[in-house]
Design a protein around this motif. Sequence first.
Motif, mmCIF file in Angstrom:
data_model
loop_
_atom_site.group_PDB
_atom_site.id
_atom_site.type_symbol
_atom_site.label_atom_id
_atom_site.label_comp_id
_atom_site.label_asym_id
_atom_site.label_seq_id
_atom_site.Cartn_x
_atom_site.Cartn_y
_atom_site.Cartn_z
ATOM 1 N N TRP A 114 -4.955 -18.760 -11.257
ATOM 2 C CA TRP A 114 -5.243 -20.493 -11.561
ATOM 3 C C TRP A 114 -6.684 -20.756 -11.229
ATOM 4 O O TRP A 114 -7.122 -21.584 -11.653
ATOM 5 N N SER A 115 -7.171 -20.149 -10.157
ATOM 6 C CA SER A 115 -8.479 -20.311 -9.821
ATOM 7 C C SER A 115 -9.417 -20.128 -10.598
ATOM 8 O O SER A 115 -10.384 -20.908 -11.036
ATOM 9 N N LYS A 116 -9.224 -18.944 -11.149
ATOM 10 C CA LYS A 116 -10.450 -18.592 -12.363
ATOM 11 C C LYS A 116 -10.073 -19.906 -13.690
ATOM 12 O O LYS A 116 -11.161 -20.387 -14.029
ATOM 13 N N LEU A 117 -8.881 -19.888 -13.800
ATOM 14 C CA LEU A 117 -8.541 -21.140 -14.898
ATOM 15 C C LEU A 117 -9.413 -22.446 -14.488
ATOM 16 O O LEU A 117 -10.006 -23.106 -15.455
ATOM 17 N N ILE A 118 -8.974 -22.901 -13.280
ATOM 18 C CA ILE A 118 -9.428 -24.322 -13.062
ATOM 19 C C ILE A 118 -10.984 -24.145 -12.862
ATOM 20 O O ILE A 118 -11.712 -25.090 -13.436
ATOM 21 N N LEU A 119 -11.526 -23.242 -12.247
ATOM 22 C CA LEU A 119 -13.095 -23.236 -12.221
ATOM 23 C C LEU A 119 -13.643 -23.193 -13.586
ATOM 24 O O LEU A 119 -14.751 -23.625 -13.855
ATOM 25 N N ARG A 120 -13.247 -22.415 -14.473
ATOM 26 C CA ARG A 120 -13.862 -22.228 -15.769
ATOM 27 C C ARG A 120 -13.619 -23.599 -16.610
ATOM 28 O O ARG A 120 -14.515 -23.873 -17.283
ATOM 29 N N ALA A 121 -12.467 -24.228 -16.447
ATOM 30 C CA ALA A 121 -12.286 -25.566 -17.044
ATOM 31 C C ALA A 121 -13.405 -26.562 -16.592
ATOM 32 O O ALA A 121 -14.111 -27.476 -17.106
ATOM 33 N N ILE A 122 -13.804 -26.431 -15.198
ATOM 34 C CA ILE A 122 -14.643 -27.420 -14.643
ATOM 35 C C ILE A 122 -15.989 -27.046 -15.105
ATOM 36 O O ILE A 122 -16.728 -27.699 -15.608
ATOM 37 N N GLU A 123 -16.427 -25.603 -15.294
ATOM 38 C CA GLU A 123 -17.728 -25.411 -15.704
ATOM 39 C C GLU A 123 -17.880 -25.804 -17.337
ATOM 40 O O GLU A 123 -18.922 -26.147 -17.535
ATOM 41 N N GLN A 124 -16.926 -25.664 -18.025
ATOM 42 C CA GLN A 124 -16.797 -25.898 -19.575
ATOM 43 C C GLN A 124 -16.717 -27.253 -19.791
ATOM 44 O O GLN A 124 -16.790 -27.600 -20.859
ATOM 45 N N ASN A 125 -16.403 -28.058 -18.639
ATOM 46 C CA ASN A 125 -16.165 -29.529 -18.889
ATOM 47 C C ASN A 125 -14.907 -29.832 -19.892
ATOM 48 O O ASN A 125 -14.913 -30.811 -20.676
ATOM 49 N N TRP A 126 -13.888 -28.856 -19.634
ATOM 50 C CA TRP A 126 -12.660 -29.124 -20.320
ATOM 51 C C TRP A 126 -11.809 -29.895 -19.556
ATOM 52 O O TRP A 126 -10.939 -29.694 -18.867
ATOM 53 N N VAL A 127 -12.368 -31.309 -19.393
ATOM 54 C CA VAL A 127 -11.594 -32.251 -18.488
ATOM 55 C C VAL A 127 -11.436 -33.401 -19.218
ATOM 56 O O VAL A 127 -12.418 -33.753 -20.335
ATOM 57 N N LYS A 128 -10.375 -34.246 -18.838
ATOM 58 C CA LYS A 128 -10.354 -35.463 -19.569
ATOM 59 C C LYS A 128 -9.222 -36.454 -18.642
ATOM 60 O O LYS A 128 -8.424 -35.672 -17.764
ATOM 61 N N LEU A 129 -9.185 -37.583 -18.802
ATOM 62 C CA LEU A 129 -8.204 -38.568 -18.298
ATOM 63 C C LEU A 129 -7.318 -38.998 -19.227
ATOM 64 O O LEU A 129 -7.476 -39.446 -20.527
ATOM 65 N N ALA A 130 -6.294 -38.831 -18.923
ATOM 66 C CA ALA A 130 -4.910 -39.651 -19.745
ATOM 67 C C ALA A 130 -4.747 -40.814 -18.941
ATOM 68 O O ALA A 130 -4.819 -41.347 -17.776
ATOM 69 N N ASP A 135 -11.429 -34.512 -7.883
ATOM 70 C CA ASP A 135 -11.346 -35.694 -7.615
ATOM 71 C C ASP A 135 -12.743 -36.565 -7.998
ATOM 72 O O ASP A 135 -12.854 -37.615 -8.707
ATOM 73 N N LEU A 136 -14.067 -35.683 -7.719
ATOM 74 C CA LEU A 136 -15.075 -36.253 -8.239
ATOM 75 C C LEU A 136 -15.308 -36.239 -9.881
ATOM 76 O O LEU A 136 -15.901 -37.538 -10.143
ATOM 77 N N ILE A 137 -14.682 -35.467 -10.190
ATOM 78 C CA ILE A 137 -14.872 -35.318 -11.845
ATOM 79 C C ILE A 137 -13.988 -36.522 -12.377
ATOM 80 O O ILE A 137 -14.360 -37.052 -13.327
ATOM 81 N N ALA A 138 -12.750 -36.920 -11.767
ATOM 82 C CA ALA A 138 -11.961 -37.931 -12.190
ATOM 83 C C ALA A 138 -12.604 -39.095 -11.986
ATOM 84 O O ALA A 138 -12.595 -40.083 -12.851
ATOM 85 N N ILE A 139 -13.475 -39.463 -10.917
ATOM 86 C CA ILE A 139 -14.154 -40.574 -10.845
ATOM 87 C C ILE A 139 -15.322 -40.725 -11.895
ATOM 88 O O ILE A 139 -15.471 -41.940 -12.358
#
Length: 639
Positions: free
Chosen positions: A403-419, A465-469
């Motif tokens: 999970w740690s690797k997946l979360i950090l990779r998603a952050i690094e690749q900017n695979w993030v969004k808000l619903a 949290d900072l990414i969400a903001i």
Amino acid sequence: MSMYRQLWFAIILSTLIALVGSLFASTMSSRAYLNEQLRMKNSDNATVLALSLSQKNIDPVELELIITSLFDNGHYASIRMFDPNGKILVERLAPDEQSTVPSWFKQWFPIQSIPGQAQISNGWKQLGSIHLVSRSGGAYETLWNSVKDMFVTLSISGLIACYLGALILRRIKQPLKQVIDQAKGMTERRFIITPESSVPELKQLSSAMNSTVTLLKSMFAEEAERLEAMRIRANSDATTGLANRAHFISQLQASVEEENAPSGSLILIRLAGLAAVNKTLGRNKTDELLKQIGQLLLAHQAKLPDGFAARLNGTDFALLFRQKEARPISQNLLSEIRQIFAAVADDFMVSIGFGDYEYGISSSGLLAQVDAALAAAEASGISDIHQSAPLNIEHAPRSAEEWSKLILRAIEQNWVKLAYFPVTKSDGELVHKESALRLMFGGEWFPAARFLPIAERLGLTEKLDLIAIKLALDELSKTNSSVDIAVNLSAQSIQGSEFRSKLKAILQSKPGAAKHLWLEIPESGVFANIDAFRMFHTDIAPTGCKLGLEHFGRQFDKINLLHDLKLSYVKIDGGFIRNIEENEGNQAFIKGVCTIVHRLALLSFAESVTSNAEFISLQQLGLDGATGPEVGRLFPLKD
């Protein structure tokens, strides 16, 4: 003009009047004194000169030489000698004096050198008269220097008077400011007790205001106690003090089915021999034992994250918590419950079933799995513990390292969004959009409930949290919309000063968008770290964000802290909303909550509305709005 400015104006004006008056009076007095001194000098000098000339038989040439010699000393403006018929015999006039004294000063305060006159005679024979006028330049110099010295002295005295006046005003202003802040606090539903002033009049005012604040606080506390008692009666088991079955089911549904529902564990306990104990000891003693069981479960509830204990029926109990370490807790419960009943029956049987859950499982499915484990433990015929079979969740749990690797990779690749989900008034008017963070793992978007628990253990919540903001601010800036966005923050994040500094910098970089941002923190996290939240509010409030509590109502006994938190809104926990149309006790409780929070100038919203019946019932209870699956179905957001 404010009272302080008026007082300052009065002090300065009175000081100026005293300065000008004293200066003018002193100058006029000095001028009169110098005039008199010049008159006496002229008279004395004229008399002395006339006497010296009267004792000699001086011819006109010698007389002129004597007067010229006296005049050349430079002390006189004019010397004239007249014969008995008034004819000028000798006259000496000095040119105008050169002086450093300003001409305007001479015009405003003229010094008159009155001529000195004396008769010159020889025995009884009058020879003439002498008229003598001394120079006045020295007198002007003396008067001018005197005025300057006096001005400096009086100016220093005036400054000292102003300083003393400032001290007095400060002594008066401080208690007045406290009273004003106290009055403002009352309008904002904040109750502040101020120290009483040492000034008698202000002391009476402070005492009266403190009495008013104390009365309002007591009234507020009484209302809160009444509602807390109502909540307990509606949702608690009368014997043990634990939550009753209906409230537990509502809380379980909210805990496992919400968008941000974290993973956790459920423990079910059955006291298989309770009926026999009741027959042996009687109802009263059995109830005492059940109260001990209730106290035991409440103690575990207090120690566990988001712990929630309940009595499901006469023999069954439940413990729900946000942690996947149910086995050691179950073993401790088994040992402790057996100790409670050891004095009654050595062979008293306790059965315990437990299981873990994650986002994606239904509450009924979870109950069925754990109930099956409980039944297996009971079937063993002895006090025993059984774990439920693995839950049928679409995505199997991964290890913490993965999970740690997946979360950090998603952050690094900017695979993030808000619903986004709507929060609306009863008529469908949009209040704001509630956001939920999504991360992409393997091409699939995962909800926050799947990764937030592990993120908290790994210390990654601040980054998330900072990414969400940032995503919310980008959305507000991009659309330039007046629709506000709410972002959930972790209670763990706001405790860090570094996080608060970074968040403040992000908000200040987009001040316009920040004013349309709503930040909400779980009630349990705020009340557990009240000082951290106050510091968070101090840092963030100037940016214009609205601050609120989510999952509100579980710790209603701490509502007296709300008037100090300067919140904008609360979102009432979904456990009180579920099946609200059938629960009159919760209806009365929510209506009372709305009354109190509105008196505190806060908005109130309902969480997790899942049916139209719930939504219709909530419209009658005074809420400002609601959110949940049913609200999204009735009033879907427009792209």
